[in-house]
Design an enzyme around this catalytic site. Structure first.
Site, PDB file in Angstrom:
ATOM      1  CG  HIS A  65       8.566  23.996   8.637  1.00  0.00           C
ATOM      2  ND1 HIS A  65       7.211  24.198   8.785  1.00  0.00           N
ATOM      3  CD2 HIS A  65       8.702  23.424   7.419  1.00  0.00           C
ATOM      4  CE1 HIS A  65       6.572  23.774   7.717  1.00  0.00           C
ATOM      5  NE2 HIS A  65       7.467  23.303   6.863  1.00  0.00           N
TER       6      HIS A  65
ATOM      7  NE  ARG B  25      12.363  23.576  -2.160  1.00  0.00           N
ATOM      8  CZ  ARG B  25      11.077  23.467  -1.835  1.00  0.00           C
ATOM      9  NH1 ARG B  25      10.602  22.287  -1.435  1.00  0.00           N
ATOM     10  NH2 ARG B  25      10.270  24.519  -1.883  1.00  0.00           N
TER      11      ARG B  25
ATOM     12  CG  ASP C 160       5.969  20.316   5.603  1.00  0.00           C
ATOM     13  OD1 ASP C 160       4.821  20.768   5.526  1.00  0.00           O
ATOM     14  OD2 ASP C 160       6.977  20.952   5.278  1.00  0.00           O
TER      15      ASP C 160
ATOM     16  CG  HIS D 128       0.933  20.932   5.351  1.00  0.00           C
ATOM     17  ND1 HIS D 128       1.782  21.605   4.510  1.00  0.00           N
ATOM     18  CD2 HIS D 128      -0.306  21.441   5.101  1.00  0.00           C
ATOM     19  CE1 HIS D 128       1.092  22.477   3.786  1.00  0.00           C
ATOM     20  NE2 HIS D 128      -0.175  22.379   4.128  1.00  0.00           N
TER      21      HIS D 128
ATOM     22  CG  HIS E 227       2.847  25.704   7.912  1.00  0.00           C
ATOM     23  ND1 HIS E 227       1.702  24.945   7.991  1.00  0.00           N
ATOM     24  CD2 HIS E 227       3.632  25.074   7.001  1.00  0.00           C
ATOM     25  CE1 HIS E 227       1.789  23.919   7.178  1.00  0.00           C
ATOM     26  NE2 HIS E 227       2.948  23.972   6.559  1.00  0.00           N
TER      27      HIS E 227
ATOM     28  CG  ASP F  95       6.918  26.364   5.163  1.00  0.00           C
ATOM     29  OD1 ASP F  95       7.661  25.437   4.769  1.00  0.00           O
ATOM     30  OD2 ASP F  95       5.750  26.513   4.753  1.00  0.00           O
TER      31      ASP F  95
ATOM     32  CG  HIS G 159       9.482  27.006  -5.281  1.00  0.00           C
ATOM     33  ND1 HIS G 159       9.382  25.644  -5.412  1.00  0.00           N
ATOM     34  CD2 HIS G 159       8.647  27.342  -4.258  1.00  0.00           C
ATOM     35  CE1 HIS G 159       8.522  25.173  -4.542  1.00  0.00           C
ATOM     36  NE2 HIS G 159       8.067  26.181  -3.820  1.00  0.00           N
TER      37      HIS G 159
END
Length: 420
Positions: free
Chosen positions: A52, A56, A144, A171, A229, A302, A306
């Site tokens: 997981h 990007r 997800d 999710h 998660h 996960d 960013h």
């Protein structure tokens, strides 16, 4: 040909040598051949497997790309990474799956196994071309990044995936209950005046999805559902009950839900904003108990990078996600090594993810793929985000001292990471 000397197998203090040739383990304690690397007394294990991670690419490469994400994974000891499809565009076409695999294969870092979207555009309305996506190399199906609100579409997707022998990962949050919550709903959110995301949002969705699986099991066998998660005690109990009923469900827990709680949000720092949110200490302890008793199948990060500018927004506007694939093993070993033990922790990050996916479990036996990691279990090092290979060079654990850092990662018998 590559030989690593002065290494120990888990549970042993004997220094040994392993030789890799043509992508597989040739044998142990053979005369050194080819390139020789001194393992400096480290512990050798199968390279970790990540089910997981958000890499990007395509379309969000200011946050991360295949090169930075897979290099970071290799630095974290991972040999195989399953990437999530919530990119721009969404990975819902076979050509995109093939392009990702081809590009990643030429980078020389961790091995990529892309997940593909369960529904077109991850809109939850129409199934993607699942058979063609599997043929292209998709590892699993998942929406997800979004929640599967349409129960009928999820049921159809599980049925179709079952016929293909594939896993569907979800999710599990009820979007209407989650609403605009930015943190766990409870005394801390009330005190801070922040909109909360209740534990019931996760539990209600897990309960619904498990009932869908139970219904399908009554009509021709199990559909393999993997819950991502998990963050709450109640949701974990629901999974435990489902497993007792014999339902084909697996679940993962992330280190951040084990090591951080909603108390961190008192800082109002969006670095701690994740989805599902950080919960209570009681939830974290319950999840750890689930690791120990086998209810939790595996660990996953996960990994969700960013830009710094995005994470510096206020809590209401900042995106959710923490990026830390490079320090997941050291974090778990330092915090929980004594309670879990090395064998259990390695299983949760190597063989267990393979079992979830139905892959061959990695081993250190001759003839097995030479996907290996050397771990320095004893030396303490400070977490310095400036040295991360990920583009997200910030972390909640900056400045902490951890043990268990990878020093060398092999993928297919080739060096994917070597600590300088």
């Amino acid at each position: 040909m590559l030989t690593i000397t002065n290494i120990k197998r888990p549970g042993s203090n004997a220094l040994e040598t392993v030789t890799a040739e043509n992508g597989v383990i040739k044998g142990w304690n053979l005369p050194p051949e080819g390139e020789v690397i001194d393992g400096q007394g480290g512990t050798v294990a199968p390279a970790l497997i990540e089910l997981h991670a958000h890499l990007r690419e395509p379309g969000q490469t200011e946050k991360e790309d295949l090169a930075s994400g897979l290099a970071a994974a290799a630095a974290g000891g991972y040999g195989t990474v399953v990437s999530m499809p919530n990119t721009s565009p969404v990975v819902d076409e076979p050509a995109l799956v093939r392009a990702l695999i081809e590009k990643a294969g030429g980078l020389g870092f961790a091995r990529l196994k892309p997940a593909a979207a369960l529904t077109k555009g991850q809109q939850g309305e129409q199934l993607a071309e699942l058979a063609f996506l599997k043929e292209a190399g998709a590892a699993m199906f998942t929406d997800d990044g979004r929640t599967n609100e349409n129960a009928r579409v999820l049921r159809l997707g599980l049925e179709y995936a079952r016929s293909l022998g594939m896993v569907v990962s979800v999710h599990a949050e009820d979007a209407s209950l989650r609403a605009d919550g930015v943190m766990h709903e409870g005394p801390v959110s009330e005190e801070l005046g922040l909109p909360g995301n209740p534990a019931a949002a996760e539990a209600a969705r897990v309960a619904r999805d498990l009932e869908i699986v139970a219904q399908l099991c009554q009509h021709g066998g199990g559909a393999r559902l993997h819950v991502q998660h998990l963050s709450t005690a109640r949701a974990l109990d629901l999974v435990r009950e489902a497993k007792a009923r014999g339902l084909p469900v697996t679940c993962e827990v992330c280190p951040h839900h084990l090591t951080l709680t909603d108390e961190a949000l008192r800082s109002f720092d969006a670095l701690y904003k994740v989805a599902p949110p950080l919960r209570t200490q009681a939830d974290a302890e319950h999840l750890l108990a689930g690791l120990l008793d086998g209810t939790v199948d595996c660990l996953a990060t996960d990994h969700a990078p960013h830009t710094r500018a995005e994470k510096e927004r206020d809590l209401l506007e900042a995106p959710s996600g923490i990026a830390y694939i490079e320090l997941a093993f050291p974090l778990m070993w330092t915090r929980f090594g004594e309670r879990l033990g090395l064998e259990k922790l390695l299983d949760l990050m190597t063989q267990a993810p393979a079992r979830v996916m139905g892959w061959h479990e990695p081993t250190l036996e001759p003839g097995a793929p030479a996907d290996l990691v050397i771990l320095d279990l004893d030396t303490e090092r400070e977490v310095n985000p400036a040295t991360f290979l990920s583009k997200a060079k910030f972390t909640p654990w900056a400045g902490e001292t951890l043990r268990g850092w990878p020093t060398l990662t092999l993928v297919g018998g080739q060096v994917a990471y070597r600590r300088e």
